[in-house]
Structures are given as structure tokens and as C-alpha cells.
Motif scaffolding. Structure first.
Motif, PDB file in Angstrom:
ATOM      1  N   PRO A   1       0.961  -1.091  -0.047  1.00  0.00           N
ATOM      2  CA  PRO A   1      -0.065   0.024  -0.072  1.00  0.00           C
ATOM      3  C   PRO A   1       0.765   1.251   0.110  1.00  0.00           C
ATOM      4  O   PRO A   1       2.112   1.242   0.457  1.00  0.00           O
ATOM      5  CB  PRO A   1      -0.808  -0.059   1.400  1.00  0.00           C
ATOM      6  N   GLY A   2       0.315   2.496  -0.389  1.00  0.00           N
ATOM      7  CA  GLY A   2       0.936   3.623  -0.347  1.00  0.00           C
ATOM      8  C   GLY A   2       1.648   3.889  -1.494  1.00  0.00           C
ATOM      9  O   GLY A   2       2.398   5.057  -1.759  1.00  0.00           O
ATOM     10  N   TYR A   3       1.438   3.291  -2.824  1.00  0.00           N
ATOM     11  CA  TYR A   3       2.167   3.633  -3.890  1.00  0.00           C
ATOM     12  C   TYR A   3       1.120   4.040  -5.043  1.00  0.00           C
ATOM     13  O   TYR A   3       0.102   3.392  -4.904  1.00  0.00           O
ATOM     14  CB  TYR A   3       3.129   2.583  -4.417  1.00  0.00           C
ATOM     15  N   ARG A   4       1.390   4.634  -5.968  1.00  0.00           N
ATOM     16  CA  ARG A   4       0.357   4.868  -6.976  1.00  0.00           C
ATOM     17  C   ARG A   4       1.026   4.002  -8.343  1.00  0.00           C
ATOM     18  O   ARG A   4       1.877   4.410  -8.916  1.00  0.00           O
ATOM     19  CB  ARG A   4       0.275   6.598  -7.401  1.00  0.00           C
ATOM     20  N   TYR A   5       0.080   3.045  -8.431  1.00  0.00           N
ATOM     21  CA  TYR A   5       0.394   2.027  -9.663  1.00  0.00           C
ATOM     22  C   TYR A   5       0.114   2.252 -10.804  1.00  0.00           C
ATOM     23  O   TYR A   5      -0.838   3.067 -11.110  1.00  0.00           O
ATOM     24  CB  TYR A   5       0.015   0.773  -9.151  1.00  0.00           C
ATOM     25  N   LYS A   6       0.967   2.232 -11.857  1.00  0.00           N
ATOM     26  CA  LYS A   6       0.884   2.480 -13.296  1.00  0.00           C
ATOM     27  C   LYS A   6       0.221   1.332 -14.023  1.00  0.00           C
ATOM     28  O   LYS A   6      -0.355   1.429 -15.298  1.00  0.00           O
ATOM     29  CB  LYS A   6       1.851   3.211 -13.905  1.00  0.00           C
ATOM     30  N   LYS A   7       0.675   0.134 -13.616  1.00  0.00           N
ATOM     31  CA  LYS A   7       0.462  -0.802 -14.746  1.00  0.00           C
ATOM     32  C   LYS A   7       0.597  -2.222 -14.026  1.00  0.00           C
ATOM     33  O   LYS A   7       1.535  -2.423 -13.113  1.00  0.00           O
ATOM     34  CB  LYS A   7       1.746  -0.820 -15.435  1.00  0.00           C
ATOM     35  N   VAL A   8      -0.263  -3.138 -14.302  1.00  0.00           N
ATOM     36  CA  VAL A   8       0.032  -4.547 -13.925  1.00  0.00           C
ATOM     37  C   VAL A   8      -0.136  -5.474 -15.078  1.00  0.00           C
ATOM     38  O   VAL A   8      -0.528  -5.026 -16.122  1.00  0.00           O
ATOM     39  CB  VAL A   8      -1.499  -4.957 -13.042  1.00  0.00           C
ATOM     40  N   GLY A   9       0.566  -6.637 -14.957  1.00  0.00           N
ATOM     41  CA  GLY A   9       0.844  -7.560 -16.270  1.00  0.00           C
ATOM     42  C   GLY A   9       0.739  -8.773 -15.918  1.00  0.00           C
ATOM     43  O   GLY A   9       1.123  -9.282 -14.742  1.00  0.00           O
ATOM     44  N   VAL A  10       0.359  -9.675 -16.538  1.00  0.00           N
ATOM     45  CA  VAL A  10       0.481 -11.307 -16.588  1.00  0.00           C
ATOM     46  C   VAL A  10       0.997 -11.810 -17.631  1.00  0.00           C
ATOM     47  O   VAL A  10       1.054 -11.314 -19.005  1.00  0.00           O
ATOM     48  CB  VAL A  10      -1.164 -11.705 -16.565  1.00  0.00           C
ATOM     49  N   ASN A  11       1.901 -12.819 -17.325  1.00  0.00           N
ATOM     50  CA  ASN A  11       2.560 -13.755 -18.215  1.00  0.00           C
ATOM     51  C   ASN A  11       2.230 -14.865 -18.008  1.00  0.00           C
ATOM     52  O   ASN A  11       2.302 -15.588 -17.077  1.00  0.00           O
ATOM     53  CB  ASN A  11       3.999 -13.497 -18.355  1.00  0.00           C
ATOM     54  N   LEU A  12       1.668 -15.928 -19.110  1.00  0.00           N
ATOM     55  CA  LEU A  12       1.662 -17.344 -18.948  1.00  0.00           C
ATOM     56  C   LEU A  12       2.882 -18.050 -19.878  1.00  0.00           C
ATOM     57  O   LEU A  12       2.854 -17.594 -21.018  1.00  0.00           O
ATOM     58  CB  LEU A  12       0.388 -17.755 -19.517  1.00  0.00           C
ATOM     59  N   THR A  13       3.457 -19.015 -19.038  1.00  0.00           N
ATOM     60  CA  THR A  13       4.587 -19.445 -19.907  1.00  0.00           C
ATOM     61  C   THR A  13       4.560 -20.941 -19.951  1.00  0.00           C
ATOM     62  O   THR A  13       3.669 -21.540 -19.052  1.00  0.00           O
ATOM     63  CB  THR A  13       6.215 -19.071 -19.788  1.00  0.00           C
ATOM     64  N   GLY A  14       5.467 -21.804 -20.330  1.00  0.00           N
ATOM     65  CA  GLY A  14       5.464 -23.390 -20.214  1.00  0.00           C
ATOM     66  C   GLY A  14       3.949 -23.674 -20.902  1.00  0.00           C
ATOM     67  O   GLY A  14       3.461 -24.367 -20.297  1.00  0.00           O
ATOM     68  N   ILE A  15       4.223 -23.181 -22.259  1.00  0.00           N
ATOM     69  CA  ILE A  15       2.700 -23.518 -22.607  1.00  0.00           C
ATOM     70  C   ILE A  15       2.815 -24.840 -23.347  1.00  0.00           C
ATOM     71  O   ILE A  15       3.754 -25.330 -23.890  1.00  0.00           O
ATOM     72  CB  ILE A  15       2.624 -22.644 -23.814  1.00  0.00           C
TER      73      ILE A  15
END
Lengths: 126, 420
Positions: free
Chosen positions: B335-349
Motif C-alpha cells: 500500500p501507499g504507492y501509485r501504480y501505473k501498470k499490472v501485467g500477466v505472463n503465461l509460460t510453459g505452454i
């Protein structure tokens, strides 16, 4: 119907499914007679990759029997033969005309650029 | 012979198809979130006094002063028009390799008896007529040469966007006029190395002994060397390979502080990538989630973190993946930060069919699979995101990207078709 839209190049395919009753497991008497339901696309669209839909939002083209709210089916691959309706650009704006004898100019329509030939006009029945 | 067909400033051209008032005028397309320019048409590129790579907010005034029309990116439209272009290419050859959203290789083996310049012209004109998209066509004996031919086609107005390399004399002339760094597949490192030994043009490169090329640039360099000499080494790949990793990360429209909104955005991205997995009938073994503040912002405290988990059983189930992703997010969120980006990666397909259970769990049952199929069917039929996991929430407006000037989706939504 194919769900994938990734790298999709294949066109939608109709699938026959034999009707089997889930209750009894007996095949439906229609099994070998099933056909895909009528699809307007088959009748109205010959080249899907060149076909665009346009909605009319005025009564400007009533003289061409194209009324407010009509949907035009435009096939850009259809040759512009004299007398066919076409969506054209005149001075940077869309307009609808009947294709004149010689493309590129008649006195009535100054110069126009062809956008696509109108193959069907869908007007709502009144 | 192989043709490389490439759409001219594709995104801008897509916008212009439906905007005849903008024909011949400068048009640019902005990145996700309208941050910077990702595509500009010829007229916009000609405005050389505008620094097109600067963030849009810095050059907005200049753009407006120069009557440049700005569009937010409309990938729905670009993707659909791209399909039309690629489908149209099948009229000219049964083998088409879609290389990117706006370029394709077309196999013209067996067409050598034709006048290829005319054939190239015919391809270009048919695509323009059917779809409204202008293209350039390069035709040559190999892929690397076709890429070069395409570049030339676009440059000289006398070529009218079609260029054929069909004789050895012409190939050599082209290579002599091509800088080494202009060759497709030669990176900056290799270009530097070659220049150090006095190789400046593509022609000089092809005159080097093969043994030297192999030693200095491995088999990759050897393939380029052979292709440039007119010997095809790169096969046509007409079946796209399943992706090895799938991910998505987009900046938020506004900076976010609270965990629950970030969770919803993250869940939404998971739904997107899980759908891609299912469409290609594969499952992922690993899931990564990352969270960043904006490194451009000088006033904000900076924080970034990521974490990867191994999934108990490889999966493509949206609900399972969302649950896992939220666990990670809880772990890395502070908490306490101003977030700009969230991301997800799926690997081992891996292919869906290879998924095995483990001692404690079995792969998701048929019921789960059916539910996901129903999900996909409904979303395909009624539009993206019509059915979604409750965890995705309905407050998309609060984190969604800013797309202020997106054009209508002319070809995929009845409500947005062209109106006149």
C-alpha cells in the motif's frame, strides 16, 4: 463455428450434426436430411472480404429508393457497371450515385472516386 | 519466386478507408493509452519538424497546428481489415505466410512464366480495390531478397509500389546499393562487426567466403548469406506456430492505489490471455504477475515487483488462473504507492491433450471445460467480455486505458458501421 480469432484465416464453416435424442439415444428420423438453416449471408454476400455495411441516416437518397435507416451492402469487388448504385466520394464526402457511362466524370456528378458498388439495399418495410 | 506484400502505414490506412475527408492529409495513430505515436502516414512523416517519438502531450500543439488528425488505436478494426487483406492474398497463391499484422509472404513458385511485375501490380490493385488498403509488393527468389525488393518498391515513385528482382545482374545492383545494416536479420552488433572489417554493402557481404561468415555469424549469418545470393533457405511457414508464452500488460488510464481495482484489472487481463490459450488448445504451466509504478513520474515513490508460480496442474481455466493471480498480487502489492501498470505472463505452454494430473489433483473435469467453451462461444457470438468472471468486476471505467479518439469498429459492430 470456429472460435479462434487468432491467426484466423479460415472462413466459418457450417456443421452438420445428426440429431440424436438424448433421452432415448435413437436417431431422429431427420438425421440424414438435416441441412444448415438458411443464412442471409450466403444469398447477399459473395465476397465477404470485400463487403462492407453502411447505414443511411437521412432522406437524401429517397429518389434512389434508399430510405432513412436503410442498410447498404457494398461489395468493393463488384465491377462498376453503368446504372448500378455506388457509394462514391465527391469532394471528400460520401455520396450515392448511379454509375454514369464513363467513370470519372459526367456533368451531373463532377468528379467522383468510386468507394464501392452497392449490391443490396435493405429498407425496412413500411 | 516469393512476394512480400506489405501494407503502407497500415493503421493510418485503416482509419482512412472510412474517412475520405482525410485522404492525402496527415494522420497518426496513438499507442494504447494515447501516450505516443505508433503509426504515421506518409503525409504525417513528411512533417519533419515534429518529433514524432516524443510523448503526445509534449507535441500535441504542433500536431494540431499542422492539422494532423489523431486516432486512438482501434485494434479491433486493424485486425479485421488485416484478415481481409490476408484472405485476399489467397486469390493469388495457395501458400501465404502471414508474417505480421500488415505483411505476408506469398509463395509464387510456379508463376515464373508470368510477367511478375504485372502480377505484383495485379495483387496490389486487387487488395486496394477489395479492401481499400494500399500495399507495396516486392518479388524475388528468396525471402530476404523479397524484403529488400519491397523496401525499394516503396521508396522510388517510379516503381509504383511494385519491384521485382528477377535477374542476377539486378540482384547484384540492388545489393550494391543496400547498406549492410539495411538487411533484414542483421542486428546492430553484426552490422558493427562487419563494418569494422570493411564491409559496408550487402554485396560485399555476399562476396565474403562462406567459412568466414559461418565462423563469425553462425548458421544464422550463413542463411542470410545464401538467401542474399538467391538461394532459398527459409521455408514458407503457412501454419502459425502456437505461441510459447502469452502475456499482456497495459498501463492504467489513471494511477491506482487500491488493491481491489488493480485486482480487477489483473483478472481482466487473465481472462484475455486464458481465452487465447483455449483458442489454440493449450495450457500454461507457469503464471507470472508483475506490478509497477510509473518510472516516468518524478514525484511518486517507485516500486516494482513480480512473482512467478508453478501451477499445480497446467491449465487454461480462467477461474483457476484468476485465483492464482490474485494470490500473487496480494503477495507483491504494497500500500501507499501509485501504480501505473499490472501485467500477466503465461509460460510453459503445452498442448491441452498432454496435461497430466498429479498425486493429489486430477485435471479439471469435463464440466469445467464445457463451462469455458460456453464462455468462449457466448463471447464470440455477442462480443468480447459479455460473459466474465465476477472477480473481474464492473468498474472497468476506473482503470481502463484512455482511448479518447478511437474510431468506430466499422466492420465488427452493427451499431458502429459507417453512417452517411
Amino acid at each position: 463455428m470456429k472460435l479462434s480469432t487468432i491467426g484466423k484465416l479460415a472462413r466459418k464453416q457450417h456443421r452438420h450434426t445428426a440429431g440424436v435424442s438424448e433421452q432415448t439415444g435413437f436417431p431422429s428420423p431427420a438425421t440424414h436430411y438435416l441441412e444448415p438453416t438458411i443464412d442471409l449471408h450466403q444469398e447477399l454476400i459473395t465476397n465477404a472480404d470485400a463487403t462492407f455495411f453502411v447505414r443511411i441516416e437521412s432522406d437524401k437518397y429517397a429518389h434512389l429508393k434508399i430510405y432513412n435507416n436503410a442498410v447498404l451492402i457494398i461489395d468493393r469487388s463488384t465491377p462498376a457497371i453503368k446504372g448500378k448504385l455506388a457509394l462514391v466520394i465527391i469532394e471528400g464526402e460520401f455520396s450515392i450515385i448511379k454509375v454514369p457511362v464513363r467513370q470519372g466524370g459526367s456533368e451531373a456528378h463532377k468528379t467522383f472516386t468510386l468507394w464501392g458498388v452497392i449490391n443490396y439495399v435493405i429498407n425496412k418495410a413500411t | 519466386m516469393i512476394a512480400l506484400v506489405d501494407c503502407n502505414s497500415f493503421y493510418a490506412s485503416c482509419e482512412q478507408v472510412f474517412r475520405p475527408d482525410l485522404w492525402g492529409k496527415p494522420v497518426v495513430v496513438l499507442s494504447n493509452n494515447d501516450g505516443c505515436i505508433i503509426a504515421a502516414n506518409r503525409e504525417a512523416k513528411a512533417l519533419t519538424d515534429i518529433a514524432m517519438f516524443e510523448p503526445v502531450f509534449k507535441i500535441k500543439k504542433q500536431l494540431i497546428d499542422n492539422k494532423v488528425t489523431l486516432f486512438s488505436s482501434n485494434y479491433t478494426l486493424y485486425g479485421e481489415l488485416s484478415q481481409r487483406v490476408m484472405n485476399t492474398l489467397y486469390l493469388f497463391s495457395p501458400r501465404v505466410e502471414v508474417y505480421s499484422i500488415d505483411e505476408s509472404f506469398v509463395d509464387l513458385h510456379g508463376f515464373e512464366h508470368k510477367n511478375l511485375k504485372h502480377y505484383g501490380n495485379f495483387i496490389k490493385e486487387t487488395i486496394f480495390r477489395n479492401t481499400g488498403i494500399p500495399t507495396g509488393v516486392g518479388i524475388a527468389p528468396t525471402k530476404v531478397l523479397a524484403k529488400l525488393a519491397n523496401k525499394i518498391a516503396k521508396k522510388g515513385p517510379e516503381h509504383d509500389h511494385v519491384f521485382v528482382i528477377d535477374s542476377d545482374a539486378q540482384r547484384i545492383e540492388v545489393l550494391k546499393n543496400t547498406e549492410i545494416k539495411g538487411i533484414w536479420g542483421i542486428g546492430r552488433q553484426h552490422a558493427k562487426k562487419l563494418q569494422e572489417v570493411g564491409i559496408y554493402t550487402a554485396y560485399q557481404f555476399t562476396e565474403m567466403p562462406l567459412a568466414w561468415v559461418r565462423k563469425e555469424m553462425t548458421v544464422v549469418g550463413e542463411r542470410l548469406w545464401r538467401e542474399l545470393r538467391g538461394e532459398p533457405c527459409m521455408d514458407m511457414i503457412d501454419i502459425p506456430k502456437p505461441k510459447k508464452g502469452i502475456g499482456t500488460a497495459k498501463s492504467f488510464g489513471h494511477k491506482l492505489e487500491s488493491l481491489d481495482l488493480i485486482e480487477e484489472a489483473c483478472s481482466y487481463y487473465i481472462s484475455e490471455v486464458a481465452e487465447v490459450l483455449r483458442a489454440q488448445k493449450s495450457c500454461a504451466m507457469y503464471l507470472q504477475v508483475f506490478l509497477n509504478t510509473s518510472s516516468f513520474s518524478v514525484n511518486d515513490k517507485q516500486y516494482r515487483n513480480k512473482q512467478t508460480v508453478t501451477l499445480a496442474i497446467p491449465t487454461n481455466n480462467t477461474f483457476t488462473l484468476i485465483t492464482e493471480a490474485r494470490k500473487i498480487l496480494k503477495a507483491i502489492y504494497k500500500p501507499g504507492y501509485r501504480y501505473k501498470k499490472v501485467g500477466v505472463n503465461l509460460t510453459g505452454i503445452i498442448p491441452e491433450a498432454y496435461v497430466q494430473g498429479n498425486l493429489f489433483e486430477s485435471p479439471k473435469t469435463e464440466k469445467h471445460k464445457e463451462l469455458m467453451q460456453l464462455f468462449d462461444t457466448l463471447n464470440y457470438k455477442y462480443g468480447k467480455g459479455k460473459v466474465f468472471s465476477g472477480l473481474t468486476g464492473t468498474r472497468m471505467k476506473e482503470w481502463e486505458l484512455v482511448k479518447a479518439d478511437r474510431s468506430p469498429r466499422f466492420t465488427t459492430q452493427w451499431s458502429e458501421i459507417l453512417k452517411i
